[in-house]
Design an enzyme around this catalytic site. Structure first.
Site, PDB file in Angstrom:
ATOM      1  CG  LEU A 274     -51.176   9.931 -42.972  1.00  0.00           C
ATOM      2  CD1 LEU A 274     -50.080   9.901 -42.198  1.00  0.00           C
ATOM      3  CD2 LEU A 274     -51.714   8.444 -42.947  1.00  0.00           C
ATOM      4  CG  HIS A 275     -49.927  15.434 -45.746  1.00  0.00           C
ATOM      5  ND1 HIS A 275     -50.134  15.660 -44.418  1.00  0.00           N
ATOM      6  CD2 HIS A 275     -48.774  16.316 -45.961  1.00  0.00           C
ATOM      7  CE1 HIS A 275     -49.260  16.787 -44.146  1.00  0.00           C
ATOM      8  NE2 HIS A 275     -48.587  16.855 -44.917  1.00  0.00           N
ATOM      9  CG  LEU A 276     -47.439   9.423 -49.967  1.00  0.00           C
ATOM     10  CD1 LEU A 276     -46.251   9.121 -49.304  1.00  0.00           C
ATOM     11  CD2 LEU A 276     -47.932   8.279 -50.848  1.00  0.00           C
TER      12      LEU A 276
END
Length: 356
Positions: A274-276
């Site tokens: 997961l990465h923003l």
């Protein structure tokens, strides 16, 4: 033996014909995968073209060829992008461009006479021009028996094909290994202190290795979460913290007053973990090269962080719409004035008007 052999005394053949006459037509056997790309056979030397740029599978029953793009750069059928790992139908009369609207090909289905086949089981084909049609193809069937020298040449060609097949298999294996390494790349990079620009007990921030704008950071949780699909109700606080860290990055950026930023997630990320994304809206970067790159940040494929938080608060999970991957193929459109552009170079030149 009905089916692809057809009825009566004929059987079909399919050929991939170079419209610019670069080489002799390539035979596509029924329901057999053939890989086309940069090679001696196609005489394509363009390094933007993968050695296995497309996979072709002819269906003699249905009268078309399935085209699957394997290379990174776009292949096109009638000017429409095929899409990475996507399949489209190539029909007679349509044009396949192997990569970047270059190297045009058509397909030709032809009937081969079984009587000629009986007379000359060891026939060969001469070079066929790019505007050949099915009837023209049959004119190039030789009815005389092959000479000993021809037989030796055919044996040598068979050995060469076997070697190419072995090389292609090895390349496919290497490609899969590379894709696995690429997919897991974030996990390695986020643990390397030299790439970290911020870290706390919950998240780490790194610069995107292939930034798509002047400023492009990634906020990643230390907890192993593969993607938004794996996010659950108990992760709400984590996502809120990731958003706050992203907003802090923008506030501390010296150019934050001159540039706008967006915070969000890709609906279907290309990399695991997961990465923003925290990205400035100038999109000035040599790493922004393809329609897919642009549309992944400038369509609903890019999920705003605030919208993700709202979904989590209401539903306890994040829902991705069906068919969202099709957004990567739509026409390039400026995110400022909504003008449509044909190519990435045209788009980049246009953006200079908004971001001098």
């Amino acid at each position: 033996m009905r089916g692809w052999r057809g009825l009566g005394n004929t059987m079909r053949a399919c050929w991939l014909v170079s419209k610019d006459g670069r080489h002799q037509p390539i035979h596509l056997a029924h329901l057999t995968c053939v890989f086309i790309g940069r090679s001696q056979e196609t005489k394509i030397t363009d390094k933007k073209c993968s050695r296995q740029q497309v996979q072709l599978k002819a269906d003699y029953n249905k009268g078309y060829v399935l085209v699957k793009q394997l290379g990174i750069n776009p292949s096109n059928v009638n000017s429409e992008d095929v899409g990475k790992d996507k399949e489209v139908k190539l029909k007679p009369g349509q044009i396949l461009h192997i990569v970047n609207q270059l190297y045009p090909y058509t397909i030709q289905f032809a009937e081969e006479s079984s009587e000629i086949k009986k007379l000359s089981p060891k026939r060969s084909y001469e070079e066929i021009s790019s505007n050949s049609n099915s009837s023209t193809l049959n004119k190039y069937i030789k009815t005389e028996h092959s000479s000993p020298r021809d037989l030796e040449r055919k044996k040598e060609k068979t050995k060469q094909r076997q070697t190419v097949t072995q090389v292609n298999s090895a390349e496919m294996s290497e490609k899969k290994d590379f894709q696995r390494m690429w997919n897991q790349g974030l996990k390695v990079t986020m643990q390397d202190p030299k790439f970290q620009i911020y870290k706390d007990d919950t998240v780490v921030v790194i610069k995107d290795k292939y930034p798509k704008a002047r400023f492009h950071w990634l906020v990643l949780p230390l907890e192993p979460i593969s993607s938004l699909k794996a996010v659950r109700e108990n992760h709400l606080n984590l996502l809120q913290h990731m958003n706050k860290v992203g907003e802090k990055l923008v506030q501390e950026c010296q150019d934050s007053k001159a540039l706008k930023f967006r915070l969000g997630y890709h609906a279907i990320p290309s990399m695991s973990h997961l990465h923003l994304h925290v990205i400035s809206q100038d999109f000035e970067s040599p790493c922004l090269k393809t329609k897919k790159h642009w549309n992944s940040f400038n369509t609903d494929y890019f999920l705003e962080s605030k919208d993700v938080l709202e979904m989590m608060e209401q539903d306890g999970k994040v829902t991705v719409k069906d068919g969202v991957s099709e957004l990567l193929k739509i026409t390039l459109t400026c995110h400022v004035c909504r003008q449509q552009l044909s190519t990435i170079p045209q788009l980049k030149e246009h953006l200079k008007k908004h971001f001098p």
